[in-house]
Design an enzyme around this catalytic site. Structure first.
Site, PDB file in Angstrom:
ATOM      1  N   LYS A   1       0.822  -1.186   0.000  1.00 50.62           N
ATOM      2  CA  LYS A   1       0.000   0.000   0.000  1.00 50.62           C
ATOM      3  C   LYS A   1       0.870   1.255   0.000  1.00 50.62           C
ATOM      4  CE  LYS A   1      -3.038  -2.396   3.263  1.00 50.62           C
ATOM      5  NZ  LYS A   1      -3.445  -2.407   4.668  1.00 50.62           N
TER       6      LYS A   1
ATOM      7  N   ASP B   1      14.762  -0.260   1.343  1.00 53.14           N
ATOM      8  CA  ASP B   1      15.417  -0.314   2.640  1.00 53.14           C
ATOM      9  C   ASP B   1      16.475  -1.431   2.570  1.00 53.14           C
ATOM     10  OD1 ASP B   1      15.920   0.046   5.340  1.00 53.14           O
ATOM     11  OD2 ASP B   1      14.155  -1.023   6.024  1.00 53.14           O
TER      12      ASP B   1
ATOM     13  N   LYS C   1      17.096   4.208   1.290  1.00 56.80           N
ATOM     14  CA  LYS C   1      17.758   4.188   2.600  1.00 56.80           C
ATOM     15  C   LYS C   1      18.924   3.207   2.497  1.00 56.80           C
ATOM     16  CE  LYS C   1      14.812   3.964   6.470  1.00 56.80           C
ATOM     17  NZ  LYS C   1      14.086   3.113   7.458  1.00 56.80           N
TER      18      LYS C   1
ATOM     19  N   PHE D   1      13.375   5.654  11.074  1.00 60.88           N
ATOM     20  CA  PHE D   1      12.079   5.118  10.664  1.00 60.88           C
ATOM     21  C   PHE D   1      11.140   6.267  10.326  1.00 60.88           C
ATOM     22  CE2 PHE D   1       8.004   3.055  10.679  1.00 60.88           C
ATOM     23  CZ  PHE D   1       8.304   1.902   9.967  1.00 60.88           C
TER      24      PHE D   1
ATOM     25  N   ASP E   1       3.698   3.726   6.466  1.00 61.28           N
ATOM     26  CA  ASP E   1       3.005   3.507   7.735  1.00 61.28           C
ATOM     27  C   ASP E   1       3.929   3.032   8.844  1.00 61.28           C
ATOM     28  OD1 ASP E   1       3.426   0.866   6.526  1.00 61.28           O
ATOM     29  OD2 ASP E   1       2.198   0.136   8.181  1.00 61.28           O
TER      30      ASP E   1
ATOM     31  N   ARG F   1      -0.364   6.843   7.174  1.00 58.89           N
ATOM     32  CA  ARG F   1      -0.192   6.873   5.719  1.00 58.89           C
ATOM     33  C   ARG F   1      -0.720   8.168   5.110  1.00 58.89           C
ATOM     34  NH1 ARG F   1       1.229   1.654   3.947  1.00 58.89           N
ATOM     35  NH2 ARG F   1       0.333  -0.066   5.120  1.00 58.89           N
TER      36      ARG F   1
HETATM   37  P1  IMP Z   1      12.865  -3.794   2.013  1.00 55.65           P
HETATM   38  O1  IMP Z   1      12.411  -5.094   1.461  1.00 55.65           O
HETATM   39  O2  IMP Z   1      13.618  -3.933   3.296  1.00 55.65           O
HETATM   40  O3  IMP Z   1      13.597  -2.925   1.021  1.00 55.65           O
HETATM   41  O4  IMP Z   1      11.578  -3.073   2.540  1.00 55.65           O
HETATM   42  C1  IMP Z   1      10.776  -2.299   1.800  1.00 55.65           C
HETATM   43  C2  IMP Z   1       9.468  -2.052   2.512  1.00 55.65           C
HETATM   44  O5  IMP Z   1       9.634  -1.902   3.915  1.00 55.65           O
HETATM   45  C3  IMP Z   1       8.895  -0.753   2.048  1.00 55.65           C
HETATM   46  O6  IMP Z   1       8.085  -0.957   0.928  1.00 55.65           O
HETATM   47  C4  IMP Z   1       8.140  -0.258   3.246  1.00 55.65           C
HETATM   48  O7  IMP Z   1       6.827  -0.755   3.200  1.00 55.65           O
HETATM   49  C5  IMP Z   1       8.853  -0.847   4.431  1.00 55.65           C
HETATM   50  N1  IMP Z   1       9.753   0.141   5.085  1.00 55.65           N
HETATM   51  C6  IMP Z   1      11.096   0.190   5.057  1.00 55.65           C
HETATM   52  N2  IMP Z   1      11.586   1.223   5.758  1.00 55.65           N
HETATM   53  C7  IMP Z   1      10.514   1.887   6.234  1.00 55.65           C
HETATM   54  C8  IMP Z   1      10.364   3.093   7.020  1.00 55.65           C
HETATM   55  O8  IMP Z   1      11.310   3.797   7.427  1.00 55.65           O
HETATM   56  N3  IMP Z   1       9.078   3.450   7.294  1.00 55.65           N
HETATM   57  C9  IMP Z   1       7.986   2.757   6.867  1.00 55.65           C
HETATM   58  N4  IMP Z   1       8.090   1.638   6.126  1.00 55.65           N
HETATM   59  C10 IMP Z   1       9.342   1.200   5.813  1.00 55.65           C
END
Ligand code: IMP
Ligand code: MG
Length: 184
Positions: free
Chosen positions: A44, A104, A132, A153, A160, A166
């Site tokens: 979302k 992330d 990030k 964060f 969210d 959101r």
């Molecule tokens: P990844 O697979 O670790 O790259 O995570 C990506 C997903 O984690 C994103 O699409 C977000 O939904 C969530 N996410 C990562 N960091 C944050 C943050 O700082 N705030 C909110 N959601 C996050």
């Protein structure tokens, strides 16, 4: 209760977001001219970004939606990815642009890129509003990145914490006291 009360500070204002999204849209418009393009919203979190970005791309395109769960325990990723909603349309011979809120660890996008490449897409590129890099575990190339952000964060503009925040119109840093109680 006002949602602002749990925001430590504003990281990216609504004005900065829309200015940068205009630039990204112009770049995408130039790069995909004359090509069959499908932009995919990763639900979302990308919903606000996706809607704004689509309006800034001056090309015929198709929109599709996916939803994945990245198994977050509080604010920490566990690394596993599961597809909860898949694409509706055939993507054979089309260029796919995955539109994501934030990269992330990179697990989600590394997985999706692989998955869609195996379904006959001409290319699968990535457009992420936020990057990030401090916590990256998978080597994913972000073709279009809005902003590089520090390892904090963040919430708002689609992002969210436990499904809340959101609807904030900007990107803010969540107060640590909100999640330090429940995350260990
Ligand atoms: P990844 O697979 O670790 O790259 O995570 C990506 C997903 O984690 C994103 O699409 C977000 O939904 C969530 N996410 C990562 N960091 C944050 C943050 O700082 N705030 C909110 N959601 C996050
Ligand atoms: Mg997300």
């Amino acid at each position: 209760m006002k949602i602002e009360q749990n925001v430590e500070r504003v990281l990216i204002s609504a004005e900065e977001l829309s200015a940068r999204i205009k630039e990204l849209g112009a770049q995408i418009t130039a790069d995909y001219k004359g090509e069959p393009l499908t932009i995919v919203c990763i639900l979302k979190g990308a919903v606000m970004f996706f809607a704004e970005l689509a309006k800034e791309i001056d090309l015929p395109l198709q929109m599709d939606f996916m939803r994945v769960s990245s198994y977050y325990a509080g604010t920490k990723s566990t690394g596993a990815v599961k597809i909860l909603l898949d694409l509706d349309e055939d993507i054979t011979g089309r260029h796919i642009l995955l539109v994501e809120d934030i990269v992330d660890c990179g697990n989600t996008l590394a997985y999706l890129q692989d998955y869609l490449r195996n379904r006959g897409a001409k290319s699968v590129n990535i457009c992420a509003l936020l990057n990030k890099p401090a916590r990256r575990r998978k080597d994913v190339h972000v073709n279009y990145a809005g902003f590089v952000i520090p390892d904090e964060f963040i919430i708002g503009y689609g992002l969210d914490y436990a499904e809340d925040y959101r609807n904030l119109p900007y990107i803010g840093v969540l107060k640590r006291s909100v999640y330090e109680k429940s995350d260990n």
